[in-house]
Design an enzyme around this catalytic site. Structure first.
Site, mmCIF file in Angstrom:
data_model
loop_
_atom_site.group_PDB
_atom_site.id
_atom_site.type_symbol
_atom_site.label_atom_id
_atom_site.label_comp_id
_atom_site.label_asym_id
_atom_site.label_seq_id
_atom_site.Cartn_x
_atom_site.Cartn_y
_atom_site.Cartn_z
ATOM 1 N N HIS A 221 0.856 -1.185 0.000
ATOM 2 C CA HIS A 221 0.000 0.000 0.000
ATOM 3 C C HIS A 221 0.895 1.239 0.000
ATOM 4 O O HIS A 221 1.609 1.490 0.972
ATOM 5 C CB HIS A 221 -0.917 0.004 1.223
ATOM 6 C CG HIS A 221 -1.909 -1.116 1.216
ATOM 7 N ND1 HIS A 221 -2.300 -1.780 2.366
ATOM 8 C CD2 HIS A 221 -2.579 -1.704 0.195
ATOM 9 C CE1 HIS A 221 -3.181 -2.718 2.043
ATOM 10 N NE2 HIS A 221 -3.362 -2.688 0.734
ATOM 11 N N GLU B 293 1.322 3.784 2.980
ATOM 12 C CA GLU B 293 1.845 3.302 4.258
ATOM 13 C C GLU B 293 3.369 3.369 4.231
ATOM 14 O O GLU B 293 4.071 2.359 4.250
ATOM 15 C CB GLU B 293 1.331 1.898 4.528
ATOM 16 C CG GLU B 293 -0.188 1.851 4.663
ATOM 17 C CD GLU B 293 -0.760 0.446 4.633
ATOM 18 O OE1 GLU B 293 0.037 -0.515 4.645
ATOM 19 O OE2 GLU B 293 -1.983 0.309 4.590
ATOM 20 N N HIS C 127 3.149 -3.444 7.010
ATOM 21 C CA HIS C 127 2.075 -2.505 6.676
ATOM 22 C C HIS C 127 2.089 -1.331 7.645
ATOM 23 O O HIS C 127 2.813 -1.322 8.639
ATOM 24 C CB HIS C 127 0.709 -3.199 6.756
ATOM 25 C CG HIS C 127 0.375 -4.050 5.577
ATOM 26 N ND1 HIS C 127 -0.587 -3.725 4.664
ATOM 27 C CD2 HIS C 127 0.887 -5.233 5.161
ATOM 28 C CE1 HIS C 127 -0.663 -4.660 3.732
ATOM 29 N NE2 HIS C 127 0.235 -5.594 4.019
ATOM 30 N N GLU D 224 1.642 -4.513 11.444
ATOM 31 C CA GLU D 224 1.084 -3.171 11.280
ATOM 32 C C GLU D 224 1.798 -2.190 12.201
ATOM 33 O O GLU D 224 1.886 -2.419 13.408
ATOM 34 C CB GLU D 224 -0.411 -3.178 11.614
ATOM 35 C CG GLU D 224 -1.248 -4.127 10.772
ATOM 36 C CD GLU D 224 -1.741 -3.470 9.506
ATOM 37 O OE1 GLU D 224 -1.398 -2.303 9.280
ATOM 38 O OE2 GLU D 224 -2.479 -4.132 8.753
#
Length: 1262
Positions: free
Chosen positions: A958, A961, A1055, A1140
């Protein structure tokens, strides 16, 4: 005489006086009561007297086990005598006044409500009903109405509604009787059917007769009447009746009268009641129109502004704000189309899905802008034409964000995978091995015999023949487009002494640095990474230029003995030759010679890097930017610098090559030349060129100021009230490709986003110092507005600028919980602080009045965009500043870092860089292999080398990010380090790393998608080799490993998370998924190795930013096509994770209350490596006690699930709901929530308030 046989509570004498009288009354029930009316009156009067005078008498009647209430109600039902009825009603009133909650419940359970309604109907049929009887009946009904769930139904079926309304009509001046009647009417109206029936009977008009005109008498009566009217107006039918009766202007005038005359604020409840009536009327479109026509916006705005200084009036301000925002006309985004301003034609379009729908519409972006007005209206995808015409849609609209979250949270439980066959991983290659053999060339380390290598020779000998230098990639794919970059000049060579690092945040004087001509190698001391920039002293010379040297891979040197030499020449650039502006990297000025001489304390060397005006590569000249009046010397350690321009002016900045060993501006430019972008960017942003040096001081989360959000909303409302004050001047527009920067008269800021990873589509100056900003959609998409990265220049000092990003889409953001935007100041960089810094005040995030098209919302209508707003005071006049959502990390930066990593390779490190594939946009997708060289080329050592377990890492699928890339940078630097831990880690594993899975998205400034317009992390099940090449070939690598029985021990995809704090992991577990669902499973179904929890557990012990409580190992259906689930299910990797990292900060541990900076992110990447080393030791030792600990952890976590949470697997340390909820329910018709609770609770008391987990990437987001 027999004693009464009434059951009594323990401790109550059986011969008590009140019980004896109740027993006597019980015997009189029936015919005896009618025959002996006088005696009945006498007995009930005595009971009443005892209850009024003796508190214990009431307790005896209502005691548990006593039948006193049944006797009283039976007598009330059987008697026809008015006085007896009144006596009993008085008794009941006394009994229910004390402890009314439980006692009223008992009364209702014994059928008391029905008896009262029966008496009410019977009495109303009398020729002249008893006023006292009606008064007492309604008083009692008002007391018990809220305790009877079927009160409204009973009232409607008995006919009591009309009785009460007629009583009010017949006694408009009898305030004593009106008060209980209105109280009962309020309870009646809580039932929607009753409200409609009462409206037909004239109740709405009747209420308006009571509340007008303004008078301060009978305020209690007025308050109840307003409450009843507010309940009636919840019905849309009654709301239309009020609009048709032209009562909206009356309510506004009445509110204004009370506002002006209630100077001591004693009647706030009346004012609130009037606002509640307006709120309910404006739930329908006709009501909103009537409100606007009656100048309601101006009235409420002015009155609310006057209330702002009084904190106790916040409920009034909150409801007023809610009404105004709801009535604010929905505006159209000032864009020709919501499609991206850039268009990339796909090789083929998917048959179904959002991209297919996008291509089925007429061309978007710039082509759409060039269409005629007639066609634009015909294909308008920015706003729904039906939104303003369909009354039904508006009236039934109940689009609150709270409802959205409830629906989503309900669906989350349904989203849990319940198919046990899918929960048990089953390896599935999906492709024949003959096809997978093509990936064998990426695993040379598994077949290398090292017989042709001298293991102990220089590090270049350890390079495999297939290794690829990224610098050669850029050279072979250089763009013909000229690249605008700063041009450097240097000083005469001088000796550089050894440097020491200061650990504080204060400037360190007396240290200067000479720019290095060579890349630092692994022999550089670690302290260089933390050198304080304030220690750098700057001088300015214009008569020398440094020869650029590309770092040599086999250069090793010691900092303490560096001696720099080089040949220099002078380059003259004339003013009239300047032909292009690159504000992203250029600021010019001429300084007097006095400013070039800087006094230094202690050892000193010249340390400046001189930048000639940015040049277009290829010899094309530049033109001046920045305007006159800038005084750069004042911030560079110089004194008395005059503000003057001149020819050949240069930009003086500190050299950061020793501070950033993996950064080289000249090498970065070389990498930019080989980067392919859809807009064909030709500029280089200043921060990317000179790099970012992490500040020593950690940056705290911003404490929210009370009322800041409300203040911003009021400023938005001013636009409608005072439209003449709005400039509405477009100052930047990518939809005008020939000239996106619109020249002004110097009164406006200048914007730019035409550089790698930049994202700003349009800037509109709405007030002198306020700008609305619009972000660009992801290419081949019409949404995903979150990432921003743009440049601002031409600012003034001492002025507060407000920036509003008005097309955000998520319903909440960490900007509401302390997160600040990032800014990079060129002036600060010149002053020795080249870094991104958290900045901005008055930051908040809320729903705005710009309508979202149903095309972009999956068919849902009535949606709105959100505004992220912040204010900024700039410190330097005519500075050039950059703003970003998070620390930028471009694709060219990655290529530069990978190229510089080669300089860190020693003879003990096996490093190979391959090109996995070309992306859709023609950019290389790098693949790294890192491990330790075998101790020798003997068979035993080579065999040990080949059999090392594999670790597979990936990041940046992504583009928005960017923190994932910083974590990956920390991982790579640790792996290439010289520490014993790094060496042990390399000896333990073979690392296969894809550091950027979506280079096209990164280059073009996308937030979530690739050029295909699709989320690549939803393509892992069936990736298309043309549309998703990086995913297709990365999965091919894993499938090849699975086929040769070498599946990775750990797979982790890095991420970033925009809605939660800390760092955490998502994994896959059969057992934990079953626990969170209703699956019926046997013990054999739940058998699984608990090792999947080992790595997160280790990280929680060694990484201060890591939160085990935020981790989840539940498998969801909606995530079945993500990397984590596919690698677990198809490749059979038990330890398959998504890691994350927060885009905001931490709410626990060492970094609690602090932003996560690049230092902390890189530290997280290094700690991940350390955790892998510990995992290796655990797996070698087969520590069974550790597995038992993991089992207890699972059980403990399972028992700590929050019962009140709508999602069963949101752990108790997850973020609570954000309290200032008006911003997410401004268009609410949900009447169960008081507006003051929807709006006014600010969060200044607790900087650690956190957010809803309400969108597709919150609770479980890969």
């Amino acid at each position: 005489m027999n004693k009464p046989k009434m059951s009594t509570e323990k401790g109550v004498p059986s011969n008590s006086r009140v019980l004896m009288l109740l027993s006597q009354l019980e015997r009189m029930n029936g015919d005896a009561m009618e025959k002996n009316v006088a005696m009945t009156r006498q007995v009930t009067a005595k009971i009443l007297h005892l209850i009024q005078t003796q508190e214990k008498s009431g307790k005896e009647v209502m005691s548990k086990g006593s039948s006193g209430m049944e006797v009283i109600l039976a007598s009330l039902e059987n008697t026809q005598d008015v006085q007896t009825i009144l006596n009993i009603l008085y008794i009941l009133s006394e009994l229910l006044t004390v402890g009314r909650g439980r006692r009223a419940g008992v009364f209702v359970s014994k059928g008391g409500t029905g008896i009262l309604f029966h008496i009410l109907i019977t009495s109303s049929k009398e020729l002249v009903p008893s006023e006292e009887l009606m008064l007492q009946l309604h008083s009692l009904l008002a007391k018990v109405g809220s305790k009877d769930r079927k009160f409204g139904v009973k009232a409607r079926l008995s006919g009591a509604l009309n009785v009460t309304v007629n009583l009010i009509k017949q006694n408009p001046q009898n305030s004593k009787l009106l008060l209980p009647c209105l109280q009962v009417l309020r309870v009646y109206s809580a039932n929607l059917v009753n409200a409609i029936s009462l409206g037909k009977n004239g109740a709405v008009e009747l209420m308006f007769k009571i509340i007008v005109p303004y008078i301060k008498k009978s305020t209690s009566l007025l308050k109840v009447a307003l409450d009843a009217l507010g309940a009636l107006l919840k019905s849309k039918t009654n709301a239309r009746r009020a609009v048709d009766g032209e009562y909206v202007p009356i309510l506004l005038a009445l509110y204004l009268d009370w506002h002006r005359n209630d100077t001591r604020h004693r009647h706030m409840l009346i004012r609130k009641g009037l606002l509640v009536c307006l709120r309910n009327i404006t739930n329908i479109k006709l009501g909103r129109k009537a409100f606007i026509d009656a100048d309601g916006m101006r009235i409420l705005y002015n009155s609310s502004t006057e209330c702002l200084p009084v904190r106790t009036l916040d409920p009034l301000i909150n409801i007023s704000s809610l009404i105004m925002r709801k009535c604010f006309p929905k505006n159209r985004l000032p864009l020709p189309t919501i499609k991206s301003a850039f268009h990339y034609q796909l090789p083929h379009v998917p048959a179904v899905g959002p991209v297919a729908q996008l291509y089925s519409q007429p061309p978007g972006g710039r082509k759409t802008h060039q269409l005629c007005n007639k066609l634009l209206k015909k294909v308008d995808d920015v706003v729904d034409e039906s939104d303003d015409n369909e009354e039904a849609d508006a009236d039934t609209e109940n689009d609150t964000d709270n409802e959205e979250e409830e629906k989503e949270q309900r669906s989350l439980n349904d989203d849990i995978e319940t198919d046990l066959n899918k929960l048990h991983p089953k390896k599935s290659l999906g492709r024949p091995f003959e096809e997978l053999r093509v990936y064998e060339r990426f695993f040379l380390e598994l077949s290398e015999d090292f017989q042709g290598y001298n293991i102990d020779s220089s590090k270049t000998s350890s390079t495999t023949p297939s290794s690829v230098s990224l610098s050669s990639w850029s050279a072979s794919t250089q763009s013909t487009q000229p690249i605008i970059v700063p041009r450097d000049q240097a000083l005469s060579p001088k000796h550089v002494p050894a440097l020491s690092c200061q650990a504080d945040c204060s400037p360190t004087k007396g240290i200067s640095m000479q720019p290095s001509l060579f890349a630092p190698t692994s022999t550089l001391p670690a302290s260089l990474n933390y050198l304080e920039l304030d220690a750098i002293h700057l001088t300015k010379e214009q008569d020398h230029k440094e020869n650029v040297h590309i770092p040599s891979a086999d250069t090793q040197t010691s900092l303490s003995s560096l001696n720099f030499t080089g040949s220099f020449s002078q380059e003259q650039v004339k003013e009239q030759e300047l032909s292009h502006v690159l504000e992203s990297v250029s600021i010019e000025e001429q300084m007097p010679r006095e400013a070039r001489e800087v006094k230094q304390e202690g050892p000193s060397v010249n340390s400046t890097r001189h930048i000639q005006s940015p040049l277009l590569l290829g010899g094309i000249t530049t033109r001046r930017v920045g305007g006159g009046g800038s005084n750069w010397g004042s911030d560079c350690g110089s004194e008395g610098a005059d503000d003057e321009g001149g020819e050949g002016a240069v930009l003086e900045v500190p050299d950061t090559s020793l501070l950033l060993p993996l950064h080289n501006p000249d090498l970065y430019v070389e990498m930019v030349k080989g980067t392919h972008s859809v807009p064909q960017y030709a500029e280089v942003a200043y921060p990317d060129y000179f790099g970012h040096v992490t500040p020593k001081c950690r940056e705290p989360l911003l404490e929210r100021v009370y009322g800041v959000q409300r203040l911003k909303i009021f400023q938005d409302i001013e636009r409608l009230i005072h439209p003449n004050d709005i400039l509405d001047k477009v100052v930047y527009d990518l939809d005008i490709p020939s000239c996106p920067v619109i020249e002004g008269n110097g009164e406006s800021l200048k914007f730019n986003s035409q550089f790698e990873s930049g994202n700003l589509r349009k800037a509109v100056q709405v007030r002198k110092y306020e700008y609305d900003l619009l972000l660009n959609s992801d290419i081949n998409s019409n949404h995903h507005h979150q990432w921003f990265y743009f440049e601002v220049s031409g600012m003034r000092v001492g002025t507060t600028y407000r920036f509003n990003i008005i097309n955000s889409e998520k319903s909440n953001s960490q900007f509401n919980y302390g997160m600040q935007v990032l800014m990079y100041s060129v002036q600060e960089a010149i002053s020795g602080r080249p870094c991104w810094a958290r900045t901005g005040t008055d930051i908040c995030y809320y729903k705005n009045h710009f309508a979202r098209s149903s095309i972009a919302t999956g068919g849902q209508k009535g949606k709105s965009y959100y505004t992220m707003t912040f204010s900024m005071n700039f410190s330097h006049k005519d500075d050039v500043c950059y703003f970003a959502y998070h620390y930028p990390y471009t694709y060219s930066t990655l290529k530069m870092h990978l190229s510089k990593l080669e300089a860190l390779r020693t003879s003990q490190i096996y490093l190979r860089q391959d090109v996995l594939c070309k992306s859709l946009g023609g950019n290389d997708c790098p693949l790294l292999t890192i491990t330790a060289m075998p101790d020798s080329n003997s068979n035993d050592h080579v065999c040990q080398f080949r059999n090392r377990p594999l670790i597979f890492l990936s990041a940046r699928v992504h583009p928005g990010e960017t923190n994932a890339s910083w974590v990956m940078k920390g991982t790579l630097e640790f792996l290439m380090g010289i520490s014993p831990l790094a060496a042990s880690l390399r000896e333990a594993y073979i690392f296969k790393i894809v550091p950027m899975l979506n280079p096209d998205g990164v280059v073009n400034g996308n937030h979530r998608c690739s050029l295909s317009g699709e989320d690549l992390n939803r393509q892992w099940q069936n990736p298309n080799p043309e549309l998703h090449p990086t995913i297709y070939h990365t999965k091919g690598l894993l499938q090849y490993l699975a086929h040769i029985q070498r599946a990775p021990l750990v797979f982790c995809d890095y991420h970033g998370h925009s809605r939660k704090k800390n760092v955490f992991m998502y994994g896959c577990s059969v057992k934990e998924t079953v626990w969170q669902s209703d699956i019926k499973a046997t013990s054999s179904d739940l058998q699984e190795d608990l090792g999947y929890r080992a790595l997160p557990k280790i990280l929680s012990q060694i990484a201060p930013a890591f939160s085990m409580a935020s981790c989840s190992f539940v498998v969801e259906r909606s995530k079945e096509s993500t990397a984590r689930v596919v690698v677990w299910r198809e490749i059979g990797v038990q330890r398959s994770y998504t890691m994350e990292s927060t885009l905001c900060g931490c709410d626990q541990g060492k970094y609690k209350g602090l932003h996560m900076g690049t230092r902390e992110l890189e530290e997280m990447g290094a700690q991940f490596c350390v955790a892998l080393l510990r995992l290796k030791r655990l797996t070698v030792l087969h520590n069974h006690q550790h597995l038992l600990d993991l089992e207890s952890d699972i059980i403990g976590t399972h028992t700590k699930v929050v019962s009140s949470s709508p999602t069963t697997y949101v752990m108790e340390e997850d973020e609570p709901s954000f309290l200032e909820a008006i911003d997410y329910s401004a268009e609410s018709n949900d009447e169960d929530v008081e507006p003051e609770s929807e709006h006014g609770v600010e969060v200044s008391e607790n900087s650690n308030h956190q957010d809803h987990q309400s969108d597709s990437e919150t609770n479980h987001r890969d």
